[in-house]
Design an enzyme around this catalytic site. Structure first.
Site, PDB file in Angstrom:
ATOM      1  N   CYS A 338       0.899  -1.154   0.000  1.00 49.66           N
ATOM      2  CA  CYS A 338       0.000   0.000   0.000  1.00 49.66           C
ATOM      3  C   CYS A 338       0.936   1.201   0.000  1.00 49.66           C
ATOM      4  CB  CYS A 338      -0.934  -0.037   1.197  1.00 49.66           C
ATOM      5  SG  CYS A 338      -0.150  -0.469   2.767  1.00 49.66           S
ATOM      6  N   GLY A 341       3.001  -0.121   3.690  1.00 45.73           N
ATOM      7  CA  GLY A 341       2.956  -1.584   3.780  1.00 45.73           C
ATOM      8  C   GLY A 341       2.784  -2.084   5.191  1.00 45.73           C
ATOM      9  N   ASP A 343      -0.413  -1.242   7.021  1.00 46.76           N
ATOM     10  CA  ASP A 343      -1.836  -1.245   7.378  1.00 46.76           C
ATOM     11  C   ASP A 343      -2.647  -2.162   6.451  1.00 46.76           C
ATOM     12  OD1 ASP A 343      -1.755   0.576   9.571  1.00 46.76           O
ATOM     13  OD2 ASP A 343      -1.346   2.180   8.141  1.00 46.76           O
ATOM     14  N   ARG A 344      -2.986  -1.620   5.279  1.00 46.88           N
ATOM     15  CA  ARG A 344      -3.780  -2.416   4.333  1.00 46.88           C
ATOM     16  C   ARG A 344      -3.061  -3.692   3.943  1.00 46.88           C
ATOM     17  NH1 ARG A 344      -5.226   3.073   1.110  1.00 46.88           N
ATOM     18  NH2 ARG A 344      -3.275   3.686   2.079  1.00 46.88           N
ATOM     19  N   LYS A 380       1.769  -0.323  13.262  1.00 50.31           N
ATOM     20  CA  LYS A 380       2.023   0.621  14.350  1.00 50.31           C
ATOM     21  C   LYS A 380       0.883   0.598  15.372  1.00 50.31           C
ATOM     22  CE  LYS A 380       2.751   4.355  11.812  1.00 50.31           C
ATOM     23  NZ  LYS A 380       3.205   5.750  11.649  1.00 50.31           N
ATOM     24  N   ARG A 384      -1.934   3.430  15.983  1.00 51.78           N
ATOM     25  CA  ARG A 384      -3.276   3.139  15.480  1.00 51.78           C
ATOM     26  C   ARG A 384      -4.291   2.984  16.611  1.00 51.78           C
ATOM     27  NH1 ARG A 384      -1.210   5.042  11.872  1.00 51.78           N
ATOM     28  NH2 ARG A 384      -0.484   4.067   9.929  1.00 51.78           N
TER      29      ARG A 384
END
Lengths: 629, 589
Positions: A338, A341, A343-344, A380, A384
């Site tokens: 993403c 790289g 999260d999604r 993270k 988050r």
């Protein structure tokens, strides 16, 4: 403790969000870790515990005739509406909670003070319960194409990756280093999952620093090495999980996406999952809908639609399904990224693994999956989840979405998971609770710096201890289903009342099938004990009773259908003696080796390491059961 | 035989069937008077489809060259497609299906031709008689009586010949009340709440008209159900506005001046074409294969189906609450008293009365509150979600009721003796069936059709143990309490078992159901085994004691050993052998 000025307030009301008549009256206490409310008005003592770390927001509402209202929203979607008699008390509680819920220094986090009275050895064993190397071994790595390298041991390649990463053997150090310079934050392509049956791999990275025209030979070599590590397929997919527009905008900042012309035999594809900000706002809207007082059906459905929440869940699921299909049906390797790289990419890779490999649908496997794709690869969590006082724009329900995707899969495949909904909720709770070290910080390096492994406890052994209540009674075992192919038409996605309205018990089914079946399971154990005890009293009777011949044969057939893997008493014959002796956790590796050689056996012995570990811990960990509310 | 005239082409070879969620099959299509039959030519695992013409809601045809395609949309919401070579054959078959699925005369329907292949153990037509209900009632109260005033259907054409009314009302007064109520539907007993003696009655709207007509007998009748000094509730299933408008057409509602002991509450439940359109929209949304989440949610919302579910459940909860919590009697009516009224009274009974949550109790409820109460099944279920012809009388009133029951079942999964399949089965048979139970609009019509002699009752079939096994809920544990469902939107769900049944695979959900059954059955058998072992042990202990008493001390050991040895062999042989044998059989499979 210095934040607590008023540790106890009496005459506090707790309003029920949905029924006005049920107002509780009681006492509110503030401790170093929890807000505790004791309801004095009901006949049975009722306590509400709210962990300070779970508090997302505290609001003081305008004064009413009843007193001063204090509204607390929690990260686990608990909403508590207190009314405090004295304005002064209310203000003090309010200011205390603001500080307590937003610690500034990591050392203030609960995990550093949480003391379950466990021996040092057991604490360390707990941390070793999940060993990612074992999982790579399970995939057959190292092999001819892939190797585990310590090239990042000093975090020189990438400071948000773990020291050991899996890369193609064909990619030498120069390629790795070169590629890392061309990838945002040095997050080079590494292996996430290898589908052993056809050598297709799922790899992950961050966006390339391609701008409008930049190229990097090493990065191109890296992708070629990944593609060639799967000789059965002439091409590989490169999947950018961002919406195309977002990716294009990034080019202006010197980032962007792969140009198909520069890389040999790649098929480039966008999958539009929105960014963390869109997701945060979406959840906010969803929660507003969930909190609406007596909404009409139309209000609710319109609100659900407008929040976009299920649309995003579907987007993540669709991406996971795409990956799994590419690997399984097209024998193609996939490289996913993403922006950064973490999260999604983490969502999509972990979901695809879960779809492809039944191991990740077991207790142990799911823990491995989270450790591997989320914790080790640098999601993270701290930012988050807003563990510390920080930028609210960094907060986003990325992990919540992953957990929900798993729940959606459970709805479609009720027998495919060893664990039940409560296991997901427990994990979700502890991602925010900061009671255990696993989810603190943002990456492996930071966790080392924080001395997580020396100073805190790992969540997993505590969850395994509660296995009996977190298991899925319908689980059909490791071999029942291989790859899952979920339906992703919109009607296959349901609103998850158990998560977002979890604390509004009135909305849930009044009788719980899960509880019923779990009690059946424990009843079964008792009955089986009874039966063998009685059989022992009749020593000459080693065959079944004549009157029971017919029904017993049915028992046999029923038993063969019920999961054989879950409980110790499911083992044929006597329970293996190792259970009581408790082999050390080191044996897990041995077991895993055996696993690879004999998959059938694996299914039968899968639980052994878990049980050992819990038993080892069991003896001393009893007093320190995790408190969660 | 007149059907032959309608069947121009009785058979088509080389047809291709595209069913929901299964690969296309080539085979032969046959038309009979009542069935469309398709059988594949594959020798092994040959598939056969038997579709009742009555189940067909709509037929569409289209042509590509000489290959014709017929799309058949069924009342159970399934859609199948048939490719038929030959334009003429295709046209003939399509028009035959159309004609056969829209027969005018009820007596030509399949139930009049159906010959059961099973032995009738219990005649379902006699399973649930009003006299039996009354007998149950008389054991707890003597304030009610059976009236035969309607025995020739002259007082109320849509009521059964016998009804239960307050004892103090004679048949003469009853006739006067009937004149004052729409369609002659005077207030009758619907439910007696044993816990506190409160009752629920139902009727149609009073014919007060614009000048506020009153009827003292009507007032007396319903006041007879009140305890001294207590108030009752009238639940009107129309909005106040609609009720007021009804006065212009001669209808109306109970006015406070004449019914001072009653409090009227208006709960708006939609009816007729609004419900039918809601069903059509919902099914259209469910069949939409687009991958757009927003579109799905917005269509689901726009169908209003779940809104109707919420409204109906809310009204039913209100009625139940008045009776159980307020300790008051209740009268429920809308305008006709044949639709929303019955939804409310029957659902309130599900909530209040544990008996209605058993299989037999639920069947009795359907007979009492729907069939005998005169819900016009023939009119309402003539068409389902795919009907093109806009007729005024179709409405999924009964389906909504079943959906509401499903919602309660989902919230109280252990309180019902029956499962979801049972409800789905009732839905199917209400729309198309080989049984006569749901034919006709009321008892009057049914008796003229002589259904009890000429057709088989659904209950004769369902109540056989072979069939019942499919419909039993393994989680059932009798629950004597009142069950209050939640009507929050978060608690209500789309009934997937009906609406998504043909649109998604159910394999994994079926497996889960099977697993539940396995777990429960295994425990039951384990319990039986433990009990048997206990018995065995107890018997042996008494045997030993007896032997000790009977034999000489010296002989004791020997004789008991011999005895045991004998038992041992006889016990060991048969069962263990059959056990192993079964085990091997399984492995072979």
């Amino acid at each position: 403790m210095e934040h607590i000025t008023t540790p106890k307030v009496e005459n506090v009301k707790l309003l029920d969000r949905y029924a006005n008549r049920k107002t509780a009256n009681g006492t509110l206490y503030l401790t170093a870790t929890h807000l505790i409310y004791v309801d004095a008005s009901s006949e049975v003592r009722k306590e509400t515990w709210i962990l300070h770390h779970h508090i997302a927001s505290v609001e003081k509402l305008p004064l009413t005739t009843a007193g001063c209202p204090l509204l607390i929203h929690c990260k686990n979607f608990h909403v508590a509406h207190f009314v405090i008699g004295q304005e002064r008390d209310c203000h003090e509680v309010y200011t205390s909670l603001l500080k307590l819920s937003q610690p500034v220094k990591p050392e203030e986090l609960y995990a550093f003070s949480y003391n379950p009275k466990m021996s040092k050895d057991n604490r360390e064993i707990g941390w070793k319960l999940i060993d990612l190397k074992v999982d790579y071994q399970r995939m057959g790595i190292p092999n001819d194409y892939w190797e585990i390298t310590d090239v990042n041991k000093d975090y020189e390649v990438c400071n948000t990756y773990p020291p050991e990463i899996v890369v193609p053997r064909a990619a030498n150090k120069a390629t790795v280093i070169g590629s890392s310079r061309f990838r945002s934050r040095g997050r080079i392509p590494v292996l996430s999952y290898l589908y052993k049956e056809n050598n297709a791999a799922i790899c992950r990275c961050s966006q390339p620093l391609s701008g409008f025209s930049a190229r990097c030979l090493e990065d191109e070599q890296m992708l070629q090495a990944i593609r060639e590590a799967n000789p059965g397929c002439a091409f590989m997919y490169v999947v950018d999980t961002r919406p195309k527009l977002n990716a294009m905008a990034n080019r202006a900042a010197g980032k962007g996406y792969e140009n198909e012309d520069n890389y040999d035999n790649i098929r480039f594809k966008f999958i539009g999952i929105e960014n963390i900000h869109v997701m945060r706002n979406s959840l906010q809207k969803l929660l507003e809908v969930c909190e609406t007082k007596s909404p009409s059906m139309s209000d609710f459905l319109t609100g659900l639609e407008n929040s976009g929440w299920l649309r995003h869940i579907k987007a993540v699921m669709d991406a996971g399904v795409f990956l799994a299909k590419a690997v399984k049906d097209e024998n193609a390797s996939v490289l996913v990224h993403c922006s950064d790289g973490w999260d999604r990419t983490a969502q999509v890779c972990s979901l695809a693994s879960l779809l492809l490999d039944p191991f990740y649908r077991t207790f142990k496997g799911f823990m491995v999956l989270i450790e591997k794709e989320w914790i080790a690869m640098g999601h993270k969590f701290s930012h988050r989840c807003g563990h510390l006082d920080g930028d609210p724009k960094e907060v986003s329900p990325v992990f919540t979405q992953f957990i929900e995707c798993v729940w959606q899969l459970m709805q479609q495949f009720p027998c495919a998971f060893e664990f039940n909904e409560r296991f997901l909720l427990e994990i979700h709770d502890h991602v925010y609770s900061c009671q255990f070290g696993n989810f603190l910080g943002t990456c492996h390096k930071e966790r080392e710096d924080l001395k997580i492994f020396e100073k805190t406890h790992s969540l997993w052994p505590f969850l395994l201890q509660k296995k009996q209540e977190l298991r899925n009674p319908l689980y059909k075992g490791f071999t029942a289903y291989k790859e899952l192919q979920p339906n992703t038409l919109p009607f296959s996605f349901q609103f998850w009342c158990g998560m977002y309205n979890r604390f509004d018990k009135g909305m849930h089914p009044k009788q719980c099938v899960l509880d019923h079946l779990l009690s059946c399971m424990s009843q079964k154990m008792k009955l089986e004990d009874n039966a063998s005890e009685l059989e022992n009293k009749l020593p000459f009777l080693d065959g079944p009773l004549p009157s029971e011949a017919c029904s017993l044969s049915k028992v046999g057939s029923a038993a063969s259908k019920t999961p054989l893997l879950n409980t110790p008493q499911d083992y044929e014959g006597e329970a293996p003696p190792v259970l009581t002796n408790g082999i050390s956790v080191g044996n897990i590796d041995v077991m895993a080796d055996v696993d690879q050689k004999n998959k059938e056996n694996l299914s039968n012995h899968q639980d052994l390491p878990d049980l050992n570990a819990t038993n080892v811990l069991d003896s001393e960990a009893k007093e320190g059961e995790p408190q969660c509310h | 035989m007149e059907f032959a005239e309608l069947i121009k082409t009785p058979r088509a070879d080389n047809a291709v069937l595209h069913g929901p969620r299964c690969p296309a099959v080539r085979g032969t299509l046959c038309l009979t008077g009542h069935h469309l039959i398709f059988s594949s030519r594959r020798k092994e695992g040959g598939e056969e489809l038997w579709l009742l013409h009555a189940n067909i809601d709509c037929v569409e045809k289209r042509f590509v060259g000489s290959l014709g395609t017929i799309v058949i949309k069924c009342k159970d919401l399934r859609i199948i497609q048939l490719d038929i070579p030959g334009m003429e054959e295709c046209l003939n078959i399509a028009s035959s299906i159309e004609a056969l699925s829209t027969l005018d005369s009820i007596t030509l329907m399949y139930p009049f031709f159906y010959r059961p292949m099973f032995e009738v153990v219990e005649d379902g037509w006699r399973s649930y008689l009003p006299e039996q209900e009354f007998e149950l009632l008389s054991s707890v109260t003597d304030e009610w009586r059976l009236s035969c005033a309607n025995k020739d259907f002259s007082v109320c054409p849509t009521y059964p010949p016998v009804v239960i009314i307050p004892k103090c009302i004679d048949d003469e007064a009853l006739r006067k009340v009937a004149v004052f109520r729409y369609g002659g539907r005077f207030p009758v007993l619907s439910y007696y709440h044993k816990k506190n003696g409160m009752v629920m009655m139902r009727s149609s709207q009073p014919l007060t008209g614009t000048n506020g007509r009153r009827c003292k007998e009507d007032e007396k009748l319903i006041n007879a159900t009140l305890r001294p000094g207590k108030r009752g509730y009238i639940i009107d299933t129309r909005s106040l506005n609609v009720a007021q408008q009804a006065r212009a057409k001669g209808g109306g509602f109970e006015q406070e001046v004449y019914y001072p002991q009653w409090r009227r509450i208006h709960k708006c439940i939609e009816r007729f074409n609004i419900l039918q359109e809601s069903l059509i929209k919902l099914v259209e949304a469910c069949n939409d294969q687009s991958h757009n989440m927003d579109r799905w949610l917005s269509k689901l919302e726009a169908s209003n189906w779940l809104t109707h579910i919420k409204e109906i459940l809310t009204a039913a909860c209100l009625a139940a609450q008045c009776i159980d919590r307020e300790g008051a009697s209740v009268l429920v009516h809308g305008s006709d008293g044949t639709d929303s009224t019955l939804q409310v009274t029957s659902l309130a009974q599900i909530i209040l009365d544990p008996r209605c949550r058993t299989i037999r109790g639920f069947e009795a409820l359907v007979v009492r509150e729907w069939l005998q109460a005169g819900h016009p099944f023939q009119l309402r279920c003539a068409q389902s979600a795919y009907s093109n012809t806009k007729q005024k009388w179709e409405a999924p009133v009964f389906l909504l009721f079943l959906d509401c029951v499903w919602q309660i079942l989902r919230q109280f999964p252990c309180s019902f003796e029956f499962n979801e399949q049972f409800l789905i089965m009732l839905f199917e048979h209400a729309y198309a069936s080989q049984f006569g139970t749901f034919l006709g609009n009321n008892e009057n019509e049914r008796s003229k059709l002589k259904l009890t002699q000429k057709t088989m009752s659904l209950w004769s079939w369902v109540n056989r143990s072979e069939e019942l096994a499919r419909f039993k809920n393994p989680l059932f544990e009798a629950n004597s309490l009142v069950i209050w469902p939640s009507v929050a939107p978060q608690s209500l769900q789309l009934w997937e078992g009906v609406f998504l049944r043909w649109n998604r695979p159910s394999k994994f959900l079926d497996e889960a159901q099977e697993e539940v059954l396995n777990i429960i059955n295994y425990n039951r058998e384990l319990q039986a085994k433990v009990n048997a072992l206990r018995r065995q042990l107890a018997e042996l202990e008494t045997d030993d004691r007896m032997q000790e008493n009977l034999t000489l001390p010296v002989m004791n050991g020997v004789s008991s050993q011999a005895g045991n040895g004998l038992t041992q062999t006889s016990l060991k042989q048969l069962p263990s052998r059959s056990w192993q044998w079964e085990g091997e059989e399984r492995r072979k499979k």
